[in-house]
Design a protein around this motif. Sequence first.
Motif, PDB file in Angstrom:
ATOM      1  N   GLU A 124       0.839  -1.210   0.000  1.00 30.59           N
ATOM      2  CA  GLU A 124       0.000   0.000   0.000  1.00 30.59           C
ATOM      3  C   GLU A 124       0.869   1.254   0.000  1.00 30.59           C
ATOM      4  O   GLU A 124       0.595   2.216  -0.734  1.00 30.59           O
ATOM      5  CB  GLU A 124      -0.904  -0.002   1.232  1.00 30.59           C
ATOM      6  N   ILE A 125       1.927   1.266   0.812  1.00 30.82           N
ATOM      7  CA  ILE A 125       2.815   2.427   0.879  1.00 30.82           C
ATOM      8  C   ILE A 125       3.526   2.640  -0.462  1.00 30.82           C
ATOM      9  O   ILE A 125       3.612   3.772  -0.966  1.00 30.82           O
ATOM     10  CB  ILE A 125       3.843   2.252   2.012  1.00 30.82           C
ATOM     11  N   LEU A 126       4.028   1.562  -1.052  1.00 22.71           N
ATOM     12  CA  LEU A 126       4.726   1.678  -2.336  1.00 22.71           C
ATOM     13  C   LEU A 126       3.789   2.186  -3.427  1.00 22.71           C
ATOM     14  O   LEU A 126       4.190   3.021  -4.259  1.00 22.71           O
ATOM     15  CB  LEU A 126       5.318   0.323  -2.731  1.00 22.71           C
ATOM     16  N   LEU A 127       2.560   1.703  -3.427  1.00 16.96           N
ATOM     17  CA  LEU A 127       1.594   2.170  -4.419  1.00 16.96           C
ATOM     18  C   LEU A 127       1.306   3.655  -4.229  1.00 16.96           C
ATOM     19  O   LEU A 127       1.253   4.421  -5.204  1.00 16.96           O
ATOM     20  CB  LEU A 127       0.296   1.363  -4.313  1.00 16.96           C
ATOM     21  N   ASP A 128       1.134   4.080  -2.976  1.00 16.41           N
ATOM     22  CA  ASP A 128       0.857   5.496  -2.704  1.00 16.41           C
ATOM     23  C   ASP A 128       2.026   6.382  -3.136  1.00 16.41           C
ATOM     24  O   ASP A 128       1.819   7.468  -3.696  1.00 16.41           O
ATOM     25  CB  ASP A 128       0.569   5.701  -1.218  1.00 16.41           C
ATOM     26  N   VAL A 129       3.253   5.924  -2.868  1.00 14.69           N
ATOM     27  CA  VAL A 129       4.430   6.708  -3.279  1.00 14.69           C
ATOM     28  C   VAL A 129       4.496   6.795  -4.804  1.00 14.69           C
ATOM     29  O   VAL A 129       4.783   7.867  -5.365  1.00 14.69           O
ATOM     30  CB  VAL A 129       5.718   6.068  -2.714  1.00 14.69           C
ATOM     31  N   TYR A 130       4.200   5.686  -5.481  1.00 11.74           N
ATOM     32  CA  TYR A 130       4.194   5.700  -6.943  1.00 11.74           C
ATOM     33  C   TYR A 130       3.122   6.658  -7.477  1.00 11.74           C
ATOM     34  O   TYR A 130       3.361   7.409  -8.421  1.00 11.74           O
ATOM     35  CB  TYR A 130       3.953   4.287  -7.474  1.00 11.74           C
ATOM     36  N   LEU A 131       1.963   6.656  -6.846  1.00  9.57           N
ATOM     37  CA  LEU A 131       0.889   7.554  -7.278  1.00  9.57           C
ATOM     38  C   LEU A 131       1.261   9.011  -7.046  1.00  9.57           C
ATOM     39  O   LEU A 131       0.870   9.891  -7.822  1.00  9.57           O
ATOM     40  CB  LEU A 131      -0.409   7.213  -6.531  1.00  9.57           C
TER      41      LEU A 131
END
Length: 339
Positions: free
Chosen positions: A239-246
């Motif tokens: 979830e954190i990695l996806l948010d950073v990518y977004l």
Amino acid sequence: MNMIDRYVTEVGRNLPLLKGREDIEKELKSTLEDMLEDRAEQTGRVRDEAMEIEVLKEYGSPQKVAATYNPQPYLIGPKLFPFFLFVLKIVITVVVSVMLVLAGVQAVTDTPFMGSDFVKIIGGGLGNALSAAIAAFGNVVVVFAILERVLPEKEIGGFNEEKDWDPAALAKDPHPDSISRFELITEIVFTFVALAILNIYPQWLGMFFFVDGEQTFIPMFTKNFFQFVPWINVVIVAEILLDVYLLRTAAWDIMTRILKILIEAASLTLTVLILRTPDILGFNAESFVNGPFSAEQAEVFVTVATYTIPIVLAIIVIIQSIELVKAVYKLIRMSTRAR
């Protein structure tokens, strides 16, 4: 080794970069050698150690020169710092308030008012609140320090758009695939704090009380719950990695929508499995045998906790199901618009 070589080596030791250090040292040495040749031609002097010292003194200290090669001189830069303070205030307020409320409830229910145990619990609660505030501060700093280094400069600049703000933008409908930076960074921070609590501060998940001047801890969850922690970690990190990518892309696309669905589905599956797992609650009649409760009080507390945890998990399941449905719906809408 002459003065130039010593100087270049010292600059290299102070460089914050690992990659490209050798190239920087070669470039710096070439520049200094050219300066020495020009100085020797202009003055008609023979190059010697005195001339090298003269040139190096003009060029600056190794620490100062190394700092010019640092692409990121701030832990948290000035453009992101106001938002960092805003999020930090929210996180610390929430964490400290929760710790103080728990200490207050425990002091009122476990001990006589203003007794010695009461004072100890309040003192311990204040200490736990301070410890939680320091831990929350550290976690928020780590999150924003990472964001400072992974977000593109144009995205960081977007946090400070007041000078270019146009009131006409209020009349425009937001793009359905646009990203809310506030929501994403707030989600990253709180998710990171949850990750830290599960793995670094699991002692916060439980109840402290004093018996005969000694502190006793009863964990909220048993090992049956903590067997799920590695899988919870995987979901949280994803979830954190996806948010950073977004945050970097500033918009949803088909792939990120699919990843969001997978994460929501995994999170929902984990919650259901935890809900169906027996004996995850650490609060039971045996754990309170040596506590300050009477048998009747312990039974009431255990009964309330036994019913409350499943209800909370059921509510979480409902919320996660709604989020999963929303993610699928948004993916379908995006696919329809793309046709």
